[in-house]
Write an enzyme that holds these catalytic residues in place. Structure first.
Site, short mmCIF file in Angstrom:
data_model
loop_
_atom_site.label_atom_id
_atom_site.label_comp_id
_atom_site.label_asym_id
_atom_site.label_seq_id
_atom_site.Cartn_x
_atom_site.Cartn_y
_atom_site.Cartn_z
N LYS A 176 0.84 -1.19 0.00
CA LYS A 176 0.00 0.00 0.00
C LYS A 176 0.88 1.25 0.00
CE LYS A 176 -3.77 -2.52 0.49
NZ LYS A 176 -4.79 -2.64 -0.58
N HIS A 294 -6.09 -13.12 -7.97
CA HIS A 294 -6.86 -12.08 -7.29
C HIS A 294 -8.23 -12.03 -7.96
CE1 HIS A 294 -8.25 -8.23 -5.85
NE2 HIS A 294 -7.19 -8.08 -5.09
#
Length: 485
Positions: A176, A294
């Site tokens: 992140k 994902h």
């Protein structure tokens, strides 16, 4: 309502429009064969449409039918190739909705092709006007069909051997912010997280090759970080390098480069499509690589309970297709996940045989015919303070990914990773000692935090943060004495 009404003989092939239930797509006396593919649809007919006719229409439009009678049906083994709806039940507590059980002959499908399977099962039929909504709830895939697929490229057992990690969940974190970092800073995040105690770090779904960071630059910095962290910790580490790209040629190029750099794992997104997923799974098997999927985009069709495709079906398709990891929900995190439903997803990924378990949304027995097991991944809004709940609900064959719960730590990324590793090992130790770690969890964590400042800081920062919103996708079944919550 449940009587057969099929018209047979010469009248069946008379030109014109005929109700689907009279064309042979409604067969209430049909006994599904062991080799049949069975689909369970949630059908919501338009007002005034007979639910039997609506269900028969789904069977017809997902197999051999069109809007009018065609004489060329007589040139085929029509009785065999017609899908047969054999059961229609009202959905409990959902007026106007019906569960339709439809059997398909195995010969209708190309062996080993998810794309061909889905072209029929979720093809044109989902736009059929007589239906308000349609959802594919579950499927029974026969052993004869399952055996035509490769299955997970690596599997849980071999992945653990390759990672040399046993007896506990694996730990990961998504880098992140997901977008905007330079390659050098991205690699720094990876290094700090792995050095602090995580097993994996991960690209997010939409980090590919953008102006702020070319894919080759990211791969180089990430693998430099992995190698340095491995040397310092003496543990095997990995980072999911996202090879998702515009073309298969680009994806193969990126995957080959990841392998050249020494990566043990690559990543793809669900949005690349079923054919591309199977192609990458074959590449991963051939090249001894772990393949992480994902599930980006899945909620556009899995989240609404009356229309789309249930994630339990996606999980089944992906186990066939051959991925090694799939995001399957967290229960206690920020993303959609009813506990009972999520348990059903995890069972699909990890068990050799799934018995019918209505309370978990599993409508059929499913034999996986020795296909490798698929490692579920839990991510999205989880932190160290939930470790006892995560271990209890999800078990040990799972990757727990603490993105914000690692990188958002007040003492830094490495400290966040250490907090998660210490919390996990404290909980595993308590479990192995036979303690009631679920109820004693806060006490176990508090004691571990006495000798681990990063864990104490994590517990103080996130305390009891959780995301308790009502799930939009819960199992629908009628409780009986043998089936109760």
């Amino acid at each position: 309502m449940n009587e057969a009404v099929t018209i047979r003989g010469k009248e069946r092939y008379k030109s014109g429009v005929m109700e689907y239930k009279k064309m042979g797509y409604w067969e209430p006396d049909y006994e599904p064969k062991d080799t049949d593919v069975i689909a369970l649809f949630r059908v919501t007919p338009q007002d005034g449409v007979d639910p039997i006719e609506a269900a028969a229409a789904v069977a017809g439009e997902s197999s051999t039918a069109t809007w009018t009678v065609v004489w060329t049906d007589r040139l085929t083994a029509a009785e065999k190739y017609r899908a047969k709806c054999y059961r229609v039940d009202p959905v409990p507590n959902s007026p106007g909705q019906y569960f339709a059980y439809i059997a398909y002959d195995l010969d209708l499908f190309e062996p080993g092709s998810i794309s061909n399977l889905t072209a029929s099962i979720i093809g044109n039929v989902f736009g059929f006007k007589p239906l308000k909504a349609l959802r594919l709830e579950d499927m029974r895939l026969p052993i004869a069909y399952v055996k035509t697929f490769q299955g997970p490229a690596t599997g849980i057992v071999v992945e653990r051997e390759r990672m040399d990690k046993f007896g506990r969940p694996l730990l990961g974190a998504t880098v992140k912010p997901k977008l905007g970092l330079s390659g050098r800073n991205y690699g720094r995040v990876v290094y700090e997280a792995l050095k602090g105690g995580l097993d994996f770090t991960k690209d997010d779904e939409n980090i590919n090759s953008q102006p702020f960071m070319h894919w080759r630059e990211r791969f180089q910095y990430c693998m430099e970080a992995v190698n340095k962290a491995q040397a310092q910790t003496g543990e095997i580490k990995g980072t999911y390098l996202n090879v998702t790209a515009a073309t298969m040629e680009d994806m193969y190029e990126r995957a080959e480069y990841a392998k050249e750099l020494g990566s043990i794992i690559v990543m793809i997104d669900l949005v690349i499509g079923y054919t591309a997923i199977q192609s990458m799974a074959k590449w991963a098997r051939k090249n001894d690589m772990i393949l992480h999927l994902h599930r980006a985009g899945h909620s556009t069709y899995t989240r609404q309970r009356n229309h789309g495709v249930s994630f339990r079906v996606i999980a089944k398709w992906m186990r066939l297709a051959g991925v090694d990891h799939i995001h399957a929900g967290t229960v206690v995190g920020k993303l959609e996940g009813d506990p009972a439903t999520t348990k059903g997803y995890y069972d699909i990924c990890r068990e050799d045989f799934n018995p019918m378990t209505l309370e978990n949304g599993l409508f059929f027995d499913q034999n996986w015919a020795s296909l490798n097991k698929l490692m579920p991944v839990a991510s999205g809004g989880i932190h160290a303070g939930q470790m006892h709940q995560l271990l209890h609900l999800l078990g040990e064959d799972v990757v727990l990914q603490f993105g914000g719960g690692t990188i958002g730590h007040p003492m830094g990324i490495a400290a966040g990773a250490t907090a998660n590793r210490v919390a996990l090992e404290a909980m595993i130790l308590a479990r192995n000692e036979g303690r009631d770690y679920l109820h004693e969890g806060p006490e176990i964590l508090a004691k571990a935090a006495q000798t681990c400042t990063p864990l104490k800081a994590a517990l103080d920062t996130w305390k009891n943060v959780t995301f308790n919103y009502e799930s939009t996708d819960t199992p629908d079944y009628a409780p009986t004495p043998s089936v109760s919550v």
